[in-house]
Motif scaffolding. Structure first.
Motif, PDB file in Angstrom:
ATOM      1  N   TRP A   1      -1.110   1.215   0.124  1.00  0.00           N
ATOM      2  CA  TRP A   1      -2.410   1.862   0.262  1.00  0.00           C
ATOM      3  C   TRP A   1      -3.469   0.774   0.411  1.00  0.00           C
ATOM      4  CZ3 TRP A   1      -3.263   6.875   1.114  1.00  0.00           C
ATOM      5  CH2 TRP A   1      -2.269   7.805   0.752  1.00  0.00           C
ATOM      6  N   PHE A   2      -4.356   0.980   1.361  1.00  0.00           N
ATOM      7  CA  PHE A   2      -5.457   0.073   1.611  1.00  0.00           C
ATOM      8  C   PHE A   2      -6.746   0.874   1.604  1.00  0.00           C
ATOM      9  CE2 PHE A   2      -3.161  -3.737   3.077  1.00  0.00           C
ATOM     10  CZ  PHE A   2      -1.899  -3.199   3.200  1.00  0.00           C
ATOM     11  N   ARG A   3      -7.860   0.187   1.469  1.00  0.00           N
ATOM     12  CA  ARG A   3      -9.141   0.877   1.553  1.00  0.00           C
ATOM     13  C   ARG A   3     -10.167  -0.014   2.221  1.00  0.00           C
ATOM     14  NH1 ARG A   3     -10.735   1.110  -4.916  1.00  0.00           N
ATOM     15  NH2 ARG A   3     -11.242  -1.114  -5.182  1.00  0.00           N
ATOM     16  N   GLN A   4     -11.146   0.639   2.814  1.00  0.00           N
ATOM     17  CA  GLN A   4     -12.225  -0.092   3.451  1.00  0.00           C
ATOM     18  C   GLN A   4     -13.533   0.669   3.247  1.00  0.00           C
ATOM     19  OE1 GLN A   4     -11.741  -0.974   7.656  1.00  0.00           O
ATOM     20  NE2 GLN A   4     -13.169  -2.685   7.509  1.00  0.00           N
ATOM     21  N   ALA A   5     -14.463  -0.002   2.601  1.00  0.00           N
ATOM     22  CA  ALA A   5     -15.793   0.554   2.399  1.00  0.00           C
ATOM     23  C   ALA A   5     -16.703   0.077   3.525  1.00  0.00           C
ATOM     24  CB  ALA A   5     -16.338   0.123   1.047  1.00  0.00           C
ATOM     25  N   PRO A   6     -17.770   0.804   3.804  1.00  0.00           N
ATOM     26  CA  PRO A   6     -18.687   0.400   4.880  1.00  0.00           C
ATOM     27  C   PRO A   6     -19.217  -1.007   4.661  1.00  0.00           C
ATOM     28  CG  PRO A   6     -19.159   2.630   4.189  1.00  0.00           C
ATOM     29  CD  PRO A   6     -18.147   2.091   3.226  1.00  0.00           C
ATOM     30  N   GLY A   7     -19.139  -1.839   5.690  1.00  0.00           N
ATOM     31  CA  GLY A   7     -19.643  -3.195   5.611  1.00  0.00           C
ATOM     32  C   GLY A   7     -18.735  -4.168   4.889  1.00  0.00           C
ATOM     33  N   LYS A   8     -17.576  -3.708   4.475  1.00  0.00           N
ATOM     34  CA  LYS A   8     -16.650  -4.579   3.745  1.00  0.00           C
ATOM     35  C   LYS A   8     -15.331  -4.684   4.494  1.00  0.00           C
ATOM     36  CE  LYS A   8     -18.517  -3.833  -0.890  1.00  0.00           C
ATOM     37  NZ  LYS A   8     -18.163  -3.515  -2.308  1.00  0.00           N
ATOM     38  N   GLN A   9     -14.585  -5.735   4.174  1.00  0.00           N
ATOM     39  CA  GLN A   9     -13.265  -5.895   4.765  1.00  0.00           C
ATOM     40  C   GLN A   9     -12.273  -4.943   4.126  1.00  0.00           C
ATOM     41  OE1 GLN A   9     -12.211 -10.078   4.436  1.00  0.00           O
ATOM     42  NE2 GLN A   9     -13.002 -10.476   6.494  1.00  0.00           N
ATOM     43  N   ARG A  10     -11.275  -4.597   4.898  1.00  0.00           N
ATOM     44  CA  ARG A  10     -10.202  -3.780   4.352  1.00  0.00           C
ATOM     45  C   ARG A  10      -9.464  -4.577   3.285  1.00  0.00           C
ATOM     46  NH1 ARG A  10      -6.451  -1.789   8.863  1.00  0.00           N
ATOM     47  NH2 ARG A  10      -5.726  -3.952   8.767  1.00  0.00           N
ATOM     48  N   GLU A  11      -9.103  -3.907   2.208  1.00  0.00           N
ATOM     49  CA  GLU A  11      -8.395  -4.584   1.124  1.00  0.00           C
ATOM     50  C   GLU A  11      -7.198  -3.758   0.674  1.00  0.00           C
ATOM     51  OE1 GLU A  11     -11.064  -4.966  -2.179  1.00  0.00           O
ATOM     52  OE2 GLU A  11     -11.276  -2.806  -2.458  1.00  0.00           O
ATOM     53  N   VAL A  12      -6.212  -4.451   0.174  1.00  0.00           N
ATOM     54  CA  VAL A  12      -5.038  -3.758  -0.327  1.00  0.00           C
ATOM     55  C   VAL A  12      -5.361  -3.140  -1.672  1.00  0.00           C
ATOM     56  CG1 VAL A  12      -4.103  -5.834  -1.419  1.00  0.00           C
ATOM     57  CG2 VAL A  12      -2.574  -3.962  -0.786  1.00  0.00           C
ATOM     58  N   VAL A  13      -4.819  -1.976  -1.906  1.00  0.00           N
ATOM     59  CA  VAL A  13      -4.961  -1.289  -3.191  1.00  0.00           C
ATOM     60  C   VAL A  13      -3.665  -1.401  -3.985  1.00  0.00           C
ATOM     61  CG1 VAL A  13      -5.341   0.937  -4.308  1.00  0.00           C
ATOM     62  CG2 VAL A  13      -6.657   0.316  -2.262  1.00  0.00           C
ATOM     63  N   ALA A  14      -2.551  -1.087  -3.331  1.00  0.00           N
ATOM     64  CA  ALA A  14      -1.254  -1.135  -4.016  1.00  0.00           C
ATOM     65  C   ALA A  14      -0.132  -1.169  -2.984  1.00  0.00           C
ATOM     66  CB  ALA A  14      -1.076   0.077  -4.925  1.00  0.00           C
ATOM     67  N   TYR A  15       0.966  -1.780  -3.405  1.00  0.00           N
ATOM     68  CA  TYR A  15       2.175  -1.842  -2.584  1.00  0.00           C
ATOM     69  C   TYR A  15       3.338  -1.232  -3.343  1.00  0.00           C
ATOM     70  CZ  TYR A  15       0.273  -5.630   0.416  1.00  0.00           C
ATOM     71  OH  TYR A  15      -0.450  -6.390   1.282  1.00  0.00           O
ATOM     72  N   ILE A  16       4.312  -0.742  -2.586  1.00  0.00           N
ATOM     73  CA  ILE A  16       5.591  -0.342  -3.155  1.00  0.00           C
ATOM     74  C   ILE A  16       6.658  -0.546  -2.087  1.00  0.00           C
ATOM     75  CG2 ILE A  16       5.340   2.092  -2.478  1.00  0.00           C
ATOM     76  CD1 ILE A  16       6.714   2.824  -5.146  1.00  0.00           C
ATOM     77  N   ASN A  17       7.833  -1.059  -2.496  1.00  0.00           N
ATOM     78  CA  ASN A  17       8.937  -1.094  -1.543  1.00  0.00           C
ATOM     79  C   ASN A  17      10.135  -0.373  -2.136  1.00  0.00           C
ATOM     80  OD1 ASN A  17      10.350  -2.846  -3.248  1.00  0.00           O
ATOM     81  ND2 ASN A  17       9.979  -4.667  -1.996  1.00  0.00           N
ATOM     82  N   ASN A  18      11.179  -0.260  -1.391  1.00  0.00           N
ATOM     83  CA  ASN A  18      12.342   0.475  -1.881  1.00  0.00           C
ATOM     84  C   ASN A  18      13.360  -0.459  -2.518  1.00  0.00           C
ATOM     85  OD1 ASN A  18      13.023  -0.593   0.644  1.00  0.00           O
ATOM     86  ND2 ASN A  18      14.549   0.992   1.031  1.00  0.00           N
ATOM     87  N   ASN A  19      12.845  -1.558  -3.061  1.00  0.00           N
ATOM     88  CA  ASN A  19      13.659  -2.497  -3.837  1.00  0.00           C
ATOM     89  C   ASN A  19      13.098  -2.656  -5.244  1.00  0.00           C
ATOM     90  OD1 ASN A  19      15.942  -4.245  -3.935  1.00  0.00           O
ATOM     91  ND2 ASN A  19      14.581  -6.019  -3.793  1.00  0.00           N
ATOM     92  N   GLY A  20      12.268  -1.712  -5.661  1.00  0.00           N
ATOM     93  CA  GLY A  20      11.747  -1.717  -7.020  1.00  0.00           C
ATOM     94  C   GLY A  20      10.468  -2.513  -7.219  1.00  0.00           C
ATOM     95  N   TYR A  21       9.861  -2.974  -6.148  1.00  0.00           N
ATOM     96  CA  TYR A  21       8.652  -3.795  -6.257  1.00  0.00           C
ATOM     97  C   TYR A  21       7.411  -2.918  -6.175  1.00  0.00           C
ATOM     98  CZ  TYR A  21       5.092  -7.208  -4.787  1.00  0.00           C
ATOM     99  OH  TYR A  21       3.966  -7.968  -4.675  1.00  0.00           O
ATOM    100  N   ILE A  22       6.494  -3.141  -7.106  1.00  0.00           N
ATOM    101  CA  ILE A  22       5.198  -2.469  -7.101  1.00  0.00           C
ATOM    102  C   ILE A  22       4.146  -3.499  -7.486  1.00  0.00           C
ATOM    103  CG2 ILE A  22       3.740  -0.762  -8.247  1.00  0.00           C
ATOM    104  CD1 ILE A  22       6.172   1.009  -8.589  1.00  0.00           C
ATOM    105  N   ARG A  23       3.028  -3.473  -6.782  1.00  0.00           N
ATOM    106  CA  ARG A  23       1.944  -4.389  -7.112  1.00  0.00           C
ATOM    107  C   ARG A  23       0.611  -3.699  -6.886  1.00  0.00           C
ATOM    108  NH1 ARG A  23       1.103  -9.459  -3.451  1.00  0.00           N
ATOM    109  NH2 ARG A  23      -0.858  -8.506  -2.861  1.00  0.00           N
ATOM    110  N   TYR A  24      -0.322  -3.975  -7.773  1.00  0.00           N
ATOM    111  CA  TYR A  24      -1.654  -3.401  -7.692  1.00  0.00           C
ATOM    112  C   TYR A  24      -2.706  -4.488  -7.548  1.00  0.00           C
ATOM    113  CZ  TYR A  24       0.579   0.821  -9.498  1.00  0.00           C
ATOM    114  OH  TYR A  24       1.399   1.906  -9.676  1.00  0.00           O
TER     115      TYR A  24
END
Length: 121
Positions: free
Chosen positions: A36-59
């Motif tokens: 999941w990513f997000r982008q606010a007006p006037g700001k760069q897109r940034e990552v919110v969270a990742y998940i893969n199908n190998n048990g990895y999650i990062r916020y």
């Protein structure tokens, strides 16, 4: 053809919750990373969270402890549960995906069109 479609955005007051969904179609890779990513007006897109199908999650630090990323393989849907929302969480939220376990923002290949989240104070 891979397709991603976000839903669940909306307008809530600070402290409220939203659950975003990302429906996927045509995605059959044996190893993948989604995010999941997000982008606010006037700001760069940034990552919110990742998940893969190998048990990895990062916020990302700003959402740790408030957001939860999950996936339901039975219906090929990615979720983002967002609690204790703050005005600074307001943005267009996108889901993205790539083949392979490595979660790298610049390597995300498939993107949805986004869903708007607006948090009022």
């Amino acid at each position: 053809q891979v397709q991603l479609m976000e839903s669940g955005g909306g307008s809530v007051q600070a402290g409220g919750s939203l659950r975003l969904s990302c429906a996927t179609a045509g995605y059959t890779y044996s190893s993948y990373c989604m995010g999941w990513f997000r982008q606010a007006p006037g700001k760069q897109r940034e990552v919110v969270a990742y998940i893969n199908n190998n048990g990895y999650i990062r916020y990302a630090d700003p959402v740790k402890g408030r957001f939860t990323i999950s996936q339901d393989n039975t219906n090929s849907t990615l979720y983002l549960q967002m609690n204790s929302l703050k005005p600074e969480d307001s943005a267009m939220y996108y889901c993205a995906a790539k083949e392979g376990f490595a979660c790298v923002s610049s390597a995300m290949r498939y993107w949805g069109k986004g869903t708007q989240v607006t948090i009022s104070s």
